[in-house]
Design a protein around this motif. Sequence first.
Motif, short mmCIF file in Angstrom:
data_model
loop_
_atom_site.label_atom_id
_atom_site.label_comp_id
_atom_site.label_asym_id
_atom_site.label_seq_id
_atom_site.Cartn_x
_atom_site.Cartn_y
_atom_site.Cartn_z
N ARG A 21 0.84 -1.21 0.00
CA ARG A 21 0.00 0.00 0.00
C ARG A 21 0.87 1.25 0.00
NH1 ARG A 21 -2.37 -2.51 4.41
NH2 ARG A 21 -4.04 -3.89 3.75
N ALA A 25 1.04 4.19 -2.75
CA ALA A 25 0.79 5.58 -2.37
C ALA A 25 1.97 6.49 -2.70
CB ALA A 25 0.47 5.67 -0.88
N LYS A 77 -5.67 -0.17 -12.02
CA LYS A 77 -5.80 1.21 -12.48
C LYS A 77 -6.65 1.96 -11.45
CE LYS A 77 -7.14 3.99 -16.38
NZ LYS A 77 -7.52 4.03 -17.78
N GLY A 78 -6.21 3.13 -11.07
CA GLY A 78 -6.92 3.91 -10.06
C GLY A 78 -6.52 3.56 -8.65
N ASP A 80 -3.85 4.13 -7.21
CA ASP A 80 -3.11 5.22 -6.59
C ASP A 80 -4.05 6.18 -5.86
OD1 ASP A 80 -4.14 5.90 -9.08
OD2 ASP A 80 -2.44 7.17 -9.63
N ARG A 81 -5.31 6.12 -6.19
CA ARG A 81 -6.30 6.96 -5.51
C ARG A 81 -7.08 6.20 -4.45
NH1 ARG A 81 -8.13 11.79 -8.71
NH2 ARG A 81 -6.46 12.06 -10.20
N ALA A 82 -6.90 4.90 -4.40
CA ALA A 82 -7.65 4.08 -3.45
C ALA A 82 -7.38 4.53 -2.02
CB ALA A 82 -7.29 2.60 -3.63
N ARG A 83 -6.15 4.82 -1.70
CA ARG A 83 -5.80 5.26 -0.34
C ARG A 83 -6.48 6.58 -0.03
NH1 ARG A 83 -5.46 4.67 4.69
NH2 ARG A 83 -3.86 5.85 5.72
N LEU A 84 -6.57 7.45 -1.03
CA LEU A 84 -7.22 8.74 -0.84
C LEU A 84 -8.70 8.54 -0.47
CD1 LEU A 84 -7.10 11.83 -0.98
CD2 LEU A 84 -7.58 11.64 -3.42
N TYR A 85 -9.36 7.62 -1.16
CA TYR A 85 -10.77 7.35 -0.86
C TYR A 85 -10.92 6.77 0.55
CZ TYR A 85 -11.93 8.35 -5.70
OH TYR A 85 -12.09 8.97 -6.91
N ASP A 86 -9.99 5.92 0.94
CA ASP A 86 -10.03 5.37 2.29
C ASP A 86 -9.89 6.48 3.33
OD1 ASP A 86 -10.33 2.79 1.37
OD2 ASP A 86 -8.21 2.28 1.59
#
Length: 113
Positions: A21, A25, A77-78, A80-86
């Motif tokens: 993760r 990130a 894909k995407g 890299d934004r998964a952590r942001l959503y979390d």
Amino acid sequence: MVHLDPAAHGPLHERIAAAVRRAVADGDLPPGARLPAARELASQLDVNINTVLRAYRELSAEDLVELRRGRGATVRKGADRARLYDLVDELLAEAARLGVSRGELAGILASRS
């Protein structure tokens, strides 16, 4: 590519998943990047292959990586934004716990930029 924090505590599979993760990130593992083969990473980290596979399954369940039999694990894909959503989900939950409305929270965020 995947390095365990020697100061971290907890089960090895969770520490491996956290390292992946962090690499996603930080941009070290961009979307589409292939993760090391489970056997290779297990050897590198001197852990059981099942420990790595468990970490990879956990990351797959989080939609961070895609597992394909015979093709290994790749960063989605995407991702890299998964952590942001979390983090946004955590922030919304904490704001609700503190009685801060979404409007107030939006104002706080706007004042910080």
